[in-house]
Design a protein around this motif. Structure first.
Motif, PDB file in Angstrom:
ATOM      1  N   UNK A  14     -10.714  -6.890 -10.777  1.00 51.84           N
ATOM      2  CA  UNK A  14      -9.841  -8.031 -11.080  1.00 51.84           C
ATOM      3  C   UNK A  14      -8.486  -7.543 -11.606  1.00 51.84           C
ATOM      4  N   UNK A  15      -8.520  -6.553 -12.495  1.00 48.74           N
ATOM      5  CA  UNK A  15      -7.276  -6.028 -13.055  1.00 48.74           C
ATOM      6  C   UNK A  15      -6.417  -5.385 -11.968  1.00 48.74           C
ATOM      7  N   UNK A  16      -7.061  -4.638 -11.078  1.00 45.90           N
ATOM      8  CA  UNK A  16      -6.331  -3.984 -10.003  1.00 45.90           C
ATOM      9  C   UNK A  16      -5.721  -5.029  -9.063  1.00 45.90           C
ATOM     10  N   UNK A  17      -6.485  -6.087  -8.802  1.00 45.20           N
ATOM     11  CA  UNK A  17      -5.994  -7.144  -7.917  1.00 45.20           C
ATOM     12  C   UNK A  17      -4.733  -7.802  -8.501  1.00 45.20           C
ATOM     13  N   UNK A  18      -4.741  -8.019  -9.814  1.00 48.68           N
ATOM     14  CA  UNK A  18      -3.586  -8.628 -10.474  1.00 48.68           C
ATOM     15  C   UNK A  18      -2.367  -7.708 -10.382  1.00 48.68           C
ATOM     16  N   UNK A  19      -2.540  -6.432 -10.716  1.00 45.60           N
ATOM     17  CA  UNK A  19      -1.421  -5.493 -10.691  1.00 45.60           C
ATOM     18  C   UNK A  19      -0.897  -5.302  -9.273  1.00 45.60           C
ATOM     19  N   UNK A  20      -1.813  -5.282  -8.311  1.00 50.68           N
ATOM     20  CA  UNK A  20      -1.430  -5.103  -6.914  1.00 50.68           C
ATOM     21  C   UNK A  20      -0.589  -6.289  -6.429  1.00 50.68           C
ATOM     22  N   UNK A  21      -1.026  -7.492  -6.763  1.00 55.54           N
ATOM     23  CA  UNK A  21      -0.286  -8.686  -6.358  1.00 55.54           C
ATOM     24  C   UNK A  21       1.090  -8.715  -7.005  1.00 55.54           C
ATOM     25  N   UNK A  22       1.150  -8.355  -8.273  1.00 54.74           N
ATOM     26  CA  UNK A  22       2.408  -8.344  -9.015  1.00 54.74           C
ATOM     27  C   UNK A  22       3.408  -7.374  -8.381  1.00 54.74           C
ATOM     28  N   UNK A  46       3.309  -6.020  -5.263  1.00 49.89           N
ATOM     29  CA  UNK A  46       3.649  -6.410  -3.895  1.00 49.89           C
ATOM     30  C   UNK A  46       4.704  -7.508  -3.881  1.00 49.89           C
ATOM     31  N   UNK A  47       4.563  -8.476  -4.776  1.00 50.12           N
ATOM     32  CA  UNK A  47       5.549  -9.563  -4.826  1.00 50.12           C
ATOM     33  C   UNK A  47       6.942  -9.028  -5.114  1.00 50.12           C
ATOM     34  N   UNK A  48       7.041  -8.079  -6.039  1.00 52.64           N
ATOM     35  CA  UNK A  48       8.346  -7.514  -6.386  1.00 52.64           C
ATOM     36  C   UNK A  48       8.927  -6.723  -5.220  1.00 52.64           C
ATOM     37  N   UNK A  49       8.080  -5.921  -4.582  1.00 53.54           N
ATOM     38  CA  UNK A  49       8.568  -5.112  -3.465  1.00 53.54           C
ATOM     39  C   UNK A  49       9.002  -5.988  -2.296  1.00 53.54           C
ATOM     40  N   UNK A  50       8.220  -7.020  -1.980  1.00 53.37           N
ATOM     41  CA  UNK A  50       8.534  -7.859  -0.830  1.00 53.37           C
ATOM     42  C   UNK A  50       9.730  -8.761  -1.089  1.00 53.37           C
ATOM     43  N   UNK A  51      10.069  -8.998  -2.349  1.00 56.97           N
ATOM     44  CA  UNK A  51      11.294  -9.726  -2.665  1.00 56.97           C
ATOM     45  C   UNK A  51      12.509  -8.984  -2.138  1.00 56.97           C
ATOM     46  N   UNK A  52      12.419  -7.661  -2.109  1.00 54.62           N
ATOM     47  CA  UNK A  52      13.555  -6.845  -1.703  1.00 54.62           C
ATOM     48  C   UNK A  52      13.440  -6.341  -0.262  1.00 54.62           C
ATOM     49  N   UNK A  53      12.242  -5.953   0.153  1.00 59.66           N
ATOM     50  CA  UNK A  53      12.075  -5.342   1.478  1.00 59.66           C
ATOM     51  C   UNK A  53      11.622  -6.321   2.553  1.00 59.66           C
ATOM     52  N   UNK A  75       0.457   1.074  -1.424  1.00 61.63           N
ATOM     53  CA  UNK A  75       0.693   0.501  -2.753  1.00 61.63           C
ATOM     54  C   UNK A  75      -0.605   0.457  -3.535  1.00 61.63           C
ATOM     55  N   UNK A  76      -1.694   0.070  -2.862  1.00 63.42           N
ATOM     56  CA  UNK A  76      -2.981   0.008  -3.550  1.00 63.42           C
ATOM     57  C   UNK A  76      -3.431   1.389  -4.017  1.00 63.42           C
TER      58      UNK A  76
END
Length: 274
Positions: free
Chosen positions: A136-144, A146-153, A164-165
């Protein structure tokens, strides 16, 4: 501010002094007597920031934009990260005399309010980064992330998402260690604020030195093991980001450069000429 997105950056920045006031008020419940000092300080800080710091931000964005089309090294990422931290430290030093004056006026009820605010934020942090299963913790950090990276790329493909995972899976991030350091910084803050608030006739330069020492300890943990842990995490993140960027396509890099150009143009439009 960058994470707020291009469309709202200008609006957010133009109201930054008010936003910071309400953020500060949520911690200490500013009294009517303290309000003029806080409002005037934030107004002057905002004016100084527009004149002095925004040109530095624009230059940094231009520097990163020039790097966007090419492969990068972890050392370059770490240097940019250090530039950002240096900018924050400059702001803290700029407001140091007024911050010291405000802290000297804090009463016990306000200091207790800060403690309660820390407790609430710690509860939220634990829910996101510590409580629950490791998956669960990994899923949260991964989503966080990815969202930041995809905002830019823009959208990342499957191999990039797997990269990323793996970046997060191999990280030495330890929630217990990070939480303990978080609590250490908070206790240090409360002790420093209390010492200044109860300083009585203590000279202002002494109180100001105490505040600056606290800022230094916030960025450089005094415990050598924790400091080494922090440095390792920073290096891993620099390496992870460089590796991810180097996997991007020409179109993704062009999107990054365009996003950075948009931010740069907005920041330039906000600069207050001297």
């Amino acid at each position: 501010m960058l994470l707020s997105g291009c469309s709202t950056l200008k609006l957010v920045y133009n109201q930054a002094d008010e936003a910071v006031y309400w953020w500060l008020d949520s911690y200490v419940d500013v009294t009517d007597k303290q309000k003029p000092l806080v409002k005037d300080t934030l107004r002057k800080l905002h004016y100084w920031h527009r004149q002095t710091e925004l040109p530095e931000y624009a230059a940094l964005l231009q520097k990163v934009r020039a790097m966007a089309p090419n492969d990068i090294q972890p050392e370059q990422v770490c240097a940019i990260s250090q530039d950002i931290q240096n900018g924050l430290v400059r702001v803290l030093h700029q407001v140091e005399p007024e911050a010291t004056q405000l802290i000297s006026q804090l009463n016990d009820a306000q200091l207790q309010r800060v403690r309660k605010k820390y407790d609430k934020l710690n509860q939220d942090w634990r829910e996101d980064f510590w409580d629950g299963s490791e998956e669960k913790r990994l899923r949260f950090r991964n989503k966080q992330l990815l969202n930041r990276l995809e905002d830019f790329y823009g959208s990342l493909d499957t191999p990039q998402r797997e990269m990323v995972q793996q970046w997060l899976l191999k990280s030495t991030f330890n929630p217990a260690t990070s939480f303990k350091e978080r609590q250490r910084r908070q206790a240090d803050a409360l002790q420093t604020f209390s010492r200044i608030a109860h300083g009585g006739s203590q000279p202002s330069n002494v109180s100001q030195s105490q505040l600056r020492a606290w800022v230094d300890r916030s960025f450089t943990p005094p415990d050598e093991a924790v400091h080494a842990y922090s440095q390792t995490l920073k290096q891993e993140n620099c390496e992870g980001f460089a590796k991810m960027h180097n996997s991007t396509t020409r179109a993704q890099r062009e999107r990054l450069a365009e996003n950075l150009r948009n931010y740069e143009n907005i920041v330039q439009s906000l600069v207050l000429k001297k």
